[in-house]
Motif scaffolding. Structure first.
Motif, PDB file in Angstrom:
ATOM      1  N   ILE A 136      42.837  42.281  39.820  1.00 34.40           N
ATOM      2  CA  ILE A 136      42.940  43.565  40.531  1.00 34.40           C
ATOM      3  C   ILE A 136      44.327  44.164  40.350  1.00 34.40           C
ATOM      4  CG2 ILE A 136      42.934  44.639  42.814  1.00 34.40           C
ATOM      5  CD1 ILE A 136      40.729  42.674  43.601  1.00 34.40           C
ATOM      6  N   LEU A 137      45.353  43.329  40.406  1.00 32.83           N
ATOM      7  CA  LEU A 137      46.707  43.826  40.179  1.00 32.83           C
ATOM      8  C   LEU A 137      46.868  44.354  38.760  1.00 32.83           C
ATOM      9  CD1 LEU A 137      48.776  41.047  41.990  1.00 32.83           C
ATOM     10  CD2 LEU A 137      48.437  43.405  42.750  1.00 32.83           C
ATOM     11  N   ALA A 141      44.295  43.519  46.733  1.00 33.40           N
ATOM     12  CA  ALA A 141      44.127  42.366  45.841  1.00 33.40           C
ATOM     13  C   ALA A 141      44.121  41.065  46.628  1.00 33.40           C
ATOM     14  CB  ALA A 141      45.244  42.351  44.791  1.00 33.40           C
ATOM     15  N   GLY A 151      43.895  47.377  38.325  1.00 28.36           N
ATOM     16  CA  GLY A 151      43.693  48.330  39.416  1.00 28.36           C
ATOM     17  C   GLY A 151      44.012  49.762  39.054  1.00 28.36           C
ATOM     18  N   GLY A 161      39.791  47.777  39.088  1.00 27.99           N
ATOM     19  CA  GLY A 161      39.693  46.323  39.193  1.00 27.99           C
ATOM     20  C   GLY A 161      38.465  45.874  39.962  1.00 27.99           C
ATOM     21  N   ARG A 215      48.438  48.265  45.490  1.00 23.52           N
ATOM     22  CA  ARG A 215      47.323  47.389  45.126  1.00 23.52           C
ATOM     23  C   ARG A 215      47.465  45.967  45.649  1.00 23.52           C
ATOM     24  NH1 ARG A 215      48.461  50.181  40.448  1.00 23.52           N
ATOM     25  NH2 ARG A 215      49.544  48.411  39.510  1.00 23.52           N
ATOM     26  N   CYS A 250      42.724  38.150  42.365  1.00 24.12           N
ATOM     27  CA  CYS A 250      43.951  38.856  42.774  1.00 24.12           C
ATOM     28  C   CYS A 250      44.695  39.376  41.559  1.00 24.12           C
ATOM     29  CB  CYS A 250      44.861  37.916  43.564  1.00 24.12           C
ATOM     30  SG  CYS A 250      44.318  37.527  45.220  1.00 24.12           S
TER      31      CYS A 250
END
Length: 298
Positions: free
Chosen positions: A231-232, A101, A235, A240, A97, A228
């Motif tokens: 999303i991390l 991201a 995810g 995300g 990811r 970022c």
């Protein structure tokens, strides 16, 4: 030589605060805070004719106030979605990811930086909803912004499909659409993750770029970094997404609609919650509807 833009903030404060004249040097100060969408729409410039005397005032037309911001949102969203889809379409299964991201966060930061002075740099219907409720955008522009964002996302996803090296690489990642939810047992966790992480993202936008008390010139960096992190963090649970337009464009191009509603409901609920929180608790006195005090002018 100086340009003198006039910013008219309609904030309900005493008349002496309704207008501010800010003198800006031709050499731009890169550390000045980003304008909100309202401020960007209300800017006008005055300059003196060569030889002195008469002053020419450059005002904003209806195009500048209503259509130009939507055009900026269209292009900004298209470039953001293209970058996001292209970052995952050619990935190998074990990429992880971090790379998507970073690609999404950097693309969002750049899109915000280049469009903030025109439209406020939203690129996300949930952000537009939160900013509107917080008083940073005229409500008449809410649906035009959404239309521009969804159209831009579809174009961006289509461009990503056009540059994909093969149909197999495009299909293996559902064309950049979100496919993290495999069965109904994951829906509740994915929906909660979308709400929480989108709340974090929209709150970052409103506090760093809209709220007068906490505005910062580092807003594009802060917002991109928040994406970022989101999303991390989300995810593996929901993919995300945090953005109905980012979900919609690839879904149209790839015709992939499994559990698509999660990526609309979660972010829009988060945008609504951010607007309520800013209006009641976190916003500055210009934004809050309660717990504020007006003082008479001296």
């Amino acid at each position: 030589m100086l340009l003198t833009p006039t910013i008219n903030r309609k904030n309900g404060f005493p008349p002496h605060e309704n207008k501010q004249i800010i003198r800006v040097s031709i050499s731009l100060d890169i550390m000045s805070p980003l304008p909100t969408a309202k401020e960007a729409h209300e800017l006008s410039k005055t300059r003196t004719k060569a030889g002195g005397g008469e002053k020419l005032r450059w005002g904003r037309t209806c195009y500048d106030r209503y259509l130009l911001p939507c055009v900026a949102e269209f292009f900004g969203t298209a470039l953001f979605v293209f970058s996001g889809c292209a970052s995952v379409i050619e990935n190998s299964p074990g990429t992880g990811r971090l790379q998507p991201a970073m690609a999404h966060g950097l693309a969002l930061s750049i899109s915000i930086a280049i469009t903030a002075g025109i439209s406020g740099g939203h690129m996300n219907p949930a952000v537009t909803l939160g900013v509107t409720l917080a008083g940073g955008l005229d409500i008449v522009l809410l649906f035009p912004y959404w239309a521009a964002q969804f159209c831009g996302a579809t174009v961006g996803a289509g461009l990503a499909r056009a540059v994909a090296s093969s149909h197999e690489s495009f299909a293996n990642v559902s064309g950049g659409a979100f496919d993290a939810i495999k069965d109904s047992d994951q829906v509740s966790a994915a929906l909660l993750a979308e709400v929480v992480m989108t709340f974090y993202l929209v709150l970052s936008v409103c506090l760093s770029a809209v709220n007068h008390q906490s505005k910062t010139p580092l807003a594009p960096f802060c917002i991109g970094l928040t994406l970022c992190v989101a999303i991390l963090g989300a995810g593996a649970i929901s993919g995300g997404c945090l953005n109905p337009a980012r979900a919609f464009g690839p879904a149209v191009v790839a015709n992939y609609w499994a559990y698509h509603w999660v990526y609309w409901v979660g972010p829009l609920v988060a945008g609504l919650l951010v607007g309520i929180v800013l209006r009641t608790l976190l916003g500055d006195p210009r934004t809050r509807l309660a717990f504020r005090k007006r003082e008479a002018s001296p």
